[in-house]
Design an enzyme around this catalytic site. Structure first.
Site, short mmCIF file in Angstrom:
data_model
loop_
_atom_site.label_atom_id
_atom_site.label_comp_id
_atom_site.label_asym_id
_atom_site.label_seq_id
_atom_site.Cartn_x
_atom_site.Cartn_y
_atom_site.Cartn_z
N GLU A 161 -28.84 -50.15 5.65
CA GLU A 161 -26.65 -50.93 4.76
C GLU A 161 -25.84 -49.12 5.75
O GLU A 161 -26.29 -48.58 5.52
CB GLU A 161 -26.78 -50.64 3.49
CG GLU A 161 -27.28 -51.36 2.65
CD GLU A 161 -28.55 -50.94 1.21
OE1 GLU A 161 -27.60 -50.12 0.65
OE2 GLU A 161 -30.05 -51.02 1.05
N LYS A 176 -23.47 -46.96 5.07
CA LYS A 176 -23.00 -45.93 4.15
C LYS A 176 -21.79 -46.17 3.89
O LYS A 176 -20.50 -45.70 4.52
CB LYS A 176 -23.39 -44.28 4.43
CG LYS A 176 -23.34 -43.64 3.34
CD LYS A 176 -24.00 -42.51 4.04
CE LYS A 176 -23.62 -41.36 2.25
NZ LYS A 176 -22.27 -41.01 2.00
N ASP A 199 -17.88 -45.30 2.54
CA ASP A 199 -16.98 -44.30 2.30
C ASP A 199 -16.01 -44.63 0.58
O ASP A 199 -15.26 -44.97 0.96
CB ASP A 199 -16.61 -43.29 3.75
CG ASP A 199 -16.22 -42.01 3.74
OD1 ASP A 199 -16.32 -41.55 2.88
OD2 ASP A 199 -15.32 -41.82 4.78
N TYR A 239 -24.91 -51.89 -4.19
CA TYR A 239 -26.02 -51.53 -3.13
C TYR A 239 -27.61 -51.35 -3.96
O TYR A 239 -28.61 -51.07 -2.86
CB TYR A 239 -26.25 -50.25 -2.17
CG TYR A 239 -25.05 -49.41 -3.08
CD1 TYR A 239 -25.74 -49.48 -3.86
CD2 TYR A 239 -24.42 -49.17 -2.20
CE1 TYR A 239 -25.26 -47.75 -4.25
CE2 TYR A 239 -22.93 -47.81 -2.83
CZ TYR A 239 -23.80 -47.10 -3.67
OH TYR A 239 -22.89 -46.07 -3.96
N LYS A 263 -25.65 -39.84 9.26
CA LYS A 263 -24.36 -39.93 9.70
C LYS A 263 -23.94 -40.31 10.49
O LYS A 263 -24.98 -39.94 11.70
CB LYS A 263 -24.29 -38.26 9.12
CG LYS A 263 -24.58 -37.84 7.20
CD LYS A 263 -23.79 -38.92 6.54
CE LYS A 263 -22.29 -38.34 6.00
NZ LYS A 263 -22.33 -36.99 6.13
N CYS A 320 4.02 -8.36 16.03
CA CYS A 320 3.57 -8.92 15.14
C CYS A 320 4.77 -10.27 14.94
O CYS A 320 6.22 -9.58 14.50
CB CYS A 320 3.34 -8.37 13.28
SG CYS A 320 3.41 -9.55 12.23
N CYS A 376 7.14 -8.84 11.29
CA CYS A 376 7.94 -8.13 11.23
C CYS A 376 8.12 -6.93 12.49
O CYS A 376 8.44 -5.63 12.47
CB CYS A 376 6.96 -6.68 10.37
SG CYS A 376 5.28 -5.97 11.22
N CYS A 427 4.24 -5.13 6.01
CA CYS A 427 4.53 -6.12 6.99
C CYS A 427 4.19 -7.37 5.70
O CYS A 427 3.59 -7.49 5.24
CB CYS A 427 3.91 -6.95 7.90
SG CYS A 427 3.95 -8.52 8.84
#
Ligand code: IVH
Length: 679
Positions: A114, A116, A118, A227, A315, A415, A418, A438
């Site tokens: 069957e 699956k 979702d 199902y 799956k 960075c 900063c 920072c």
């Protein structure tokens, strides 16, 4: 006044919808109450302006917890997964063994294949053929009673088309939103300036759980597909395939692709065909469910707590898509870690639009030779987090190949927040901003400090943290306890009430415990467990500050890296000053709270399930761990075949990749919450 009332009504309605219909609240309960109370107060003061459509006038007002719940007549189980053909073959071996089939005879086992679906699992109860109740799956034992909404779903028959219906029939199946309906629902939402649903599954679940101002059109576009028949199966039926036929005759939609396969090789071929037909189907599916056809064989095999032994969900592999890497941006995390983030040309994959993907770190970028301007393959592992699979070198533009275009491959030496120098320690994959002050780090640290497992400052959320840091009201953590209503009043959108609420929350947070404080400080490697170990060993903050490094290292459960990090933190004069200031600003440490004894715990949604956490989660890890443990699950540090789920936050690391490799399901936090709630 009229305007303010209208504005408040819109706001309350919008937040009701976010909370009840979208499961995506934007306000804390306290802030929502403030809005609502203001509306009630104004309407009481000006009764002439009260109208029947005001959200304050709803019959019975807001139900505290949404829908009533009701027990399922028998548990609604889950399914074990197979991620590839070998795992399907292993399933067949298990089936053959349990059915005592000699080797080589397993081809005589029939499997019903069957799609699956979702969507959301649902139980429908028919009494003497009449639809009387519909429940969501809930935690498998108890579901939410959504009967009123299900009555508007056209494919749920009001009466079974049966001459002699059973006393009670429990029909189970999936509520889905067909793709065409999903598209038009979203088009209409966009027209009304509402946020479109990410995918049909979320839209279906959201539609079913509408509580008030119900949109009947939305319910009308849902589809129920049957199902299984958990109760009321006529004695003469002895196969799943016959049950599906019966459900069809009773008036339910049954997936037209269903077939019976003889033996596992035929099952694998079916799965491959279904995968290639997937894109043309009217509803979303994420695999094939195989069920042993003969009911007597199902009974021989039996059922485990979570899932039957006679069924498996094979799956589909994660969906992949191709898109252009438009830029690489750098984010700075709580520990100063710089994470490169791929900005992508938006692309649909696995049911959502993806425009960002984590690139993890510099090594990853180099290993995969990822360059700005490249065409890349991305996938959503476990259909959740986007990952860059590889670069399509065959599509690499000349200018990219020759480096004539801007190709920022290295993390910056400064960075991005900063401008302080960044460092990459030897042997570490991570590049960090070395400036402890920072603003990016400060914001993240403040969020962490306010978290529920830390000092638990109610109402100190993401936006407020940004405002406090940006306005210069907080330049180091302890500043938060120096805030007062006056200083807050200068902030945008900060009313007197909100300010008073925050001050009250800070007042409550001032009384805390040593483990909470140690955790709240955001010391590297100090999670809740380590904070508790430290507090158990040293008892008071003074003792903790006086501890010698070897005393810390001697604590069982604390390794050298953690010990070094703790000792370094405690020795740093600015941290010591900060701790003293917390005390001056009124922080007091009480005895740690008692932990629940763990006895007499009823069965819970995550019983027996093993989780691994990775990436930056929206709540502190300790908190997420607590919720998992409170629901009966276990959290471990490494991903293995035994792991049931990996919960991935932003920028997940190698654990998410390992999970994808091993076929362990990856959840985002919403998925985790749904699981905890038993959905
Ligand atoms: S049978 C004991 N059949 O998948 C059997 N489930 O991962 C349990 N699902 O909760 C369910 N399509 O909501 C079954 N054809 C199908 C299905 C299906 C989708 C969902 C169902 C279940 C989940 C388990």
């Amino acid at each position: 006044m009229r305007l303010r009332i209208a504005e408040l009504r819109d706001e309350v309605l919008r937040h009701d919808a976010l909370y009840y219909q979208e499961d995506a609240p934007e306000l804390s309960d306290a802030d929502y109450d403030v809005l609502r109370r203001e509306l009630v107060a104004l309407e009481t003061e000006h009764p002439g302006l009260l109208t029947s459509d005001s959200p304050t006038q709803r019959v019975g007002a807001l139900p505290a917890e949404g829908f009533d719940t009701a027990p399922h007549r028998s548990p609604m189980l889950s399914l074990d997964n197979a991620m590839n053909a070998d795992e399907m073959r292993a399933f067949e071996v298990r089936v053959s063994k349990l059915l005592e089939h000699p080797d080589g005879e397993s081809s005589s086992i029939d499997f019903v294949a069957e799609p699956k679906l979702d969507g959301s699992g649902i139980e429908l109860i028919y009494a003497k053929g009449v639809f009387v109740q519909g429940l969501t799956r809930g935690d498998g034992q108890t579901g939410e009673d959504v009967t009123v909404n299900l009555r508007h779903v056209p494919s749920i028959p009001e009466r079974l088309a049966a001459e002699d219906p059973p006393e009670i029939a429990s029909v189970r199946g999936e509520i889905v939103l067909p793709l065409a309906a999903f598209e038009s629902l979203n088009a209409s939402r966009v027209g009304r300036e509402l946020k479109p649903f990410e995918n049909p599954r979320n839209a279906a679940a959201g539609s079913l759980r509408q509580i008030h101002d119900i949109d009947f059109e939305r319910l009308g576009s849902l589809e129920f597909r049957g199902y299984s028949l958990a109760e009321g199966c006529p004695a003469e039926l002895d196969r799943q395939s016959q049950i599906l036929d019966l459900l069809g005759r009773w008036g339910f939609i049954i997936s037209p692709e269903i077939e019976t396969c003889h033996g596992v090789e035929e099952a694998i071929r079916f799965h491959e065909q279904l995968l290639s037909a997937r894109g043309d189907l009217p509803v979303e599916i994420d695999g094939t469910v195989f069920k042993v056809d003969r009911i007597d064989q199902q009974e021989t095999m039996g059922t485990l707590a979570r899932a039957p032994r006679w069924a498996i969900a094979f799956k589909f592999p994660p969906e992949q898509a191709e898109t252009v890497l438009e830029d690489i941006e750098v984010q700075v995390g709580r520990t100063g870690a710089l994470t490169p983030v791929a900005r992508l040309r938006p692309v649909r994959v696995g049911g959502v639009t993806v425009s960002n993907a984590s690139l993890h770190n510099q090594d990853e970028i180099e290993r995969k030779d990822i360059r700005i301007g490249d065409w890349i393959m991305i996938q959503r592992a476990g259909d959740v987090i986007p990952q860059v699979v590889r670069v399509r070198l065959d599509r690499r533009h000349e200018s990219v190949a020759e480096g004539r275009r801007l190709v920022r491959r290295a993390l910056p030496s400064q960075c991005p927040v900063c401008d302080s120098p960044t460092v990459r320690l030897e042997g570490e994959a991570v590049t960090r901003c070395a400036n402890l002050d920072c603003p990016a780090q400060l914001k993240n640290n403040l969020r962490h400090l306010a978290g529920r497992s830390a000092l638990d400052v109610d109402g100190l959320g993401e936006k407020l943290v940004d405002q406090l840091v940006e306005a210069g009201l907080v330049t180091r953590l302890s500043d938060v306890f120096a805030l007062d209503e006056d200083s807050l009043s200068g902030l945008e959108r900060m009313g007197a009430k909100s300010a008073a609420n925050l001050i009250a929350a800070l007042e409550r947070a001032r009384e805390t415990t040593l483990p909470r404080l140690l955790f709240a400080l955001g010391i590297r490697h100090v999670g809740q467990t380590v904070a508790e170990l430290l507090a158990d060993r040293f008892g008071t903050l003074a003792e903790m500050l006086a501890a010698r490094p070897e005393e810390v290292a001697a604590i069982e459960g604390i390794g050298p890296t953690i010990a070094e990090s703790v000792s370094r933190f405690m020795a740093d004069p600015s941290n010591r000053e900060e701790l003293a200031r917390f005390g001056e600003l009124g922080l007091v440490l009480a005895a740690p709270e008692e932990k629940p004894s763990g006895e007499d715990v009823p069965p819970q949604s995550l019983d027996g399930l093993i989780f691994v956490l990775t990436g930056t989660l929206s709540r502190p890890r300790g908190e997420v761990k607590n919720s998992i443990e409170a629901a009966g699950g276990k959290v471990t540090g490494t991903v293995s075949r035994k792991t049931h789920y990996v919960v991935a936050g932003e920028d997940p690391g190698s654990k998410a990749r390992k999970a994808a490799d091993l076929g362990v399901e990856i959840l985002d936090e919403t998925g985790l919450n749904a699981l905890i709630a038993g959905e």
